[in-house]
Each structure stands twice: as structure tokens, then as C-alpha cells.
Design an enzyme around this catalytic site. Structure first.
Site, short mmCIF file in Angstrom:
data_model
loop_
_atom_site.label_atom_id
_atom_site.label_comp_id
_atom_site.label_asym_id
_atom_site.label_seq_id
_atom_site.Cartn_x
_atom_site.Cartn_y
_atom_site.Cartn_z
N THR A 52 0.84 -1.20 0.00
CA THR A 52 0.00 0.00 0.00
C THR A 52 0.88 1.25 0.00
O THR A 52 0.69 2.16 -0.82
CB THR A 52 -0.95 -0.01 1.22
N ARG A 101 -2.37 5.11 7.28
CA ARG A 101 -2.78 3.80 7.81
C ARG A 101 -2.61 3.86 9.33
O ARG A 101 -1.60 4.37 9.82
CB ARG A 101 -1.92 2.68 7.24
#
Ligand code: CP
Length: 310
Positions: A52, A101
Site C-alpha cells: 500500500t 494507515r
């Protein structure tokens, strides 16, 4: 909240999903289109990541923007006790977009409440992973030629798996049939089954990972049992190796079947599957670059088609 933020896959309509898939396709053909000149993007990763973070950062770099941020919160002042609110407000002073995140569910939504800078949720605890869902949808669309009327089997950690939660929600627009394969400890949470009922999504639940279920599937979406979500490590040890896909299990699968996995994998897909043409998880991860280029442009309000005409 900046309306270009992406906190949940719920923020994106059916039309926008289809449009983002078209834009991802554009970026797959033109990955180095320099449209982010002068833009600075922060990647704040309070939890570990390979795909990611690196695909988001590659996306910004290929589009000509700059990236700042951290991949380990221990190197940031949050390790000195700085709150998430203060961190977000500080970083907002420097950048045009924050990609974050966090291990806490709801952290990205909270961030949108303390800044006007757009936020992209790159995963919040066991809750949502909307950019993963966009690359999953792009991968499904590319391999199946459509999103409508597909049978999708979700296997593994359906309790804590944010990728399956986001995917399930996004598929509500496309008349899917789901098979949920999980043990009691990791079965799909009640709220997502209620979601299916509310949207008329067909699903069945299974404890056996049978060839019957595999052979009925267009997409086999395998997930890792996430050790980091367990408070009791003995509970993890009990369930960690219950489901493993082996190459022999794909012998009678449909021709169009593709095996997806958000990765990283541990033991849930045997290495002997990797050379099977139905294995698509490494290509799926590559698709993340293009899907995330489309999402970055959405967040920054940049219309790639108008820019391409200039
Ligand atoms: N799929 C995914 O989120 O991978 P990373 O944890 O490596 O980012």
C-alpha cells in the site's frame, strides 16, 4: 471534512467506481503522466505496509509529485506522546494530501474531522481498506470483463479482514453471490451479513473449503489470518493454518476463475499455486499502482482527461 477524502468505500458511488476503473485503465497505459507538479503528498503509516505504501508513493512519483512521511510511527513524534489530532494538523501545514494507515478503527474518519486537507484511508484496524478495494475491483473487472453477476468466495479471516469488508460493501452495486469460508472464530461479522440482507446480496457460509465451493466461483479471494489482530496468541495458533489453497484444488475450477489475495500471504496459498494461470495476486498488487493513481487524482481534484487535452 474535505469532500475529496476517501475514508470508506461507502464514499464512492457505483458510477464513480466505474469511472475510477476507467481512469485506472488510463494510468496503466500512461503511468508516467506528470500531472502532480508542485504537489506534496504525505504517507503516514502507523502500521506496517509493503504494497500500500510503496504503490501510493510510486504513484505520486510517477505522476511527478513529491512524497514525505514515515513508514514507522516510532520515528515520528507520536512516539513522544503527540496525539493523532496534533500530528494530522501539523502535517496538514505541509502537504496537499494525507494518505494514512492506522491500527485504530475510525482513525482516518477522525483525521478528516481535524483538517481540511483530503485524507485517503490506507487501512484502519479491522475496519476498511478502500484503496485496496478499488484495486480489487479493477482486477476483477480486468479479468472477468465485468463486475456484475459474479460469484465471489471469500476465504480465511473474515472477522478482522478489512479488505473483505470493503470489497463486500462495494460489490452491493453489482449483484454478486458470495460464499464465506471461515471457521467460527473468524466468520463474517453480523453487521456485514445484515448489510448483505439489507442490499439483497446473496451469501452462503461454509466451514469446509471444498472443491464444490471453488468450482462454483469466478473469484477466489483468499486472506491471511492476521496475527496482529489477536489479543490471545493461543487463539491465533489454533486457527492460523485451517485453510490452505493448493494447486490440486483448482483442477476442476471454472476457466475464468482468478485467485486473488490482498497479500502478504503466509501459508494460506501454497507456493505450488503461483505458476497456475489462475493465480492473479501478483498482478493484482501491480494494479494497485494504477488504481491508486486514479484515487490520488480524485483526492486532489485533478481530472486526468482534461489535463491530457492540454
Ligand atoms: N494489501 C496490503 O494492504 O498490503 P500491505 O499491508 O503490504 O500494504
Amino acid at each position: 471534512m474535505n469532500s475529496n477524502s476517501l475514508v470508506s468505500i461507502d464514499n464512492i458511488s457505483r458510477e464513480e467506481i466505474l469511472d475510477l476503473i476507467e481512469r485506472a485503465r488510463y494510468f496503466e497505459e500512461h503511468p508516467n503522466h506528470k500531472i502532480l507538479d508542485g504537489k506534496v503528498v504525505a504517507t503516514l503509516f502507523f502500521e506496517p505496509s509493503t504494497r500500500t505504501r510503496l504503490s501510493f508513493e510510486t504513484a505520486v512519483n510517477r505522476l511527478g509529485g513529491r512524497v514525505i512521511g514515515f513508514s514507522d510511527a516510532a520515528t515520528s513524534s507520536s512516539s513522544k506522546g503527540e496525539t493523532l489530532k496534533d500530528t494530522i494538523k501539523m502535517v496538514s501545514n505541509y502537504v496537499d494530501l494525507i494518505i494514512m494507515r492506522h491500527y485504530l478503527e475510525g482513525a482516518a474518519r477522525y483525521a478528516t474531522e481535524v483538517t481540511d486537507t483530503p485524507i485517503i484511508n490506507a487501512g484502519d484496524g479491522a475496519n476498511q481498506h478502500p484503496s485496496q478495494t478499488m484495486l480489487d475491483l479493477y482486477s476483477i473487472s480486468k479479468t472477468q470483463g465485468r463486475l456484475d453477476d459474479l460469484t465471489i468466495t471469500l476465504v480465511g479471516d473474515l472477522k478482522y479482514g478489512r479488505t473483505v469488508h470493503s470489497l463486500l460493501m462495494a460489490m452491493r452495486y453489482f449483484n454478486p453471490t458470495f460464499h464465506f469460508v471461515a471457521c467460527d472464530e473468524l466468520k463474517m461479522p453480523h453487521e456485514y451479513k445484515e448489510f448483505c440482507k439489507n442490499y439483497g446480496i446473496k451469501y452462503t457460509e461454509h466451514k469446509d473449503f471444498s472443491t464444490e465451493v471453488i468450482n462454483a466461483s469466478d473469484i477466489l479471494y483468499i486472506t491471511r489470518v492476521q496475527r496482529e489482530r489477536f489479543t490471545d496468541i493461543m487463539e491465533y495458533e489454533k486457527v492460523k493454518n485451517l485453510y490452505t489453497l493448493r494447486n490440486s484444488m483448482l483442477a476442476e475450477a471454472k476457466d475464468n476463475l482468478k485467485v486473488l489475495h490482498p497479500l502478504p500471504r503466509v501459508n494460506e496459498i501454497d507456493r505450488d499455486v503461483d505458476d497456475n494461470p489462475k493465480a492473479y495476486y501478483f498482478e493484482q498488487a501491480r494494479n494497485g499502482l494504477y488504481a491508486r493513481q486514479a484515487l490520488i487524482c480524485r483526492a486532489l481534484g485533478i481530472d486526468i482527461y482534461k489535463e491530457a487535452e492540454k
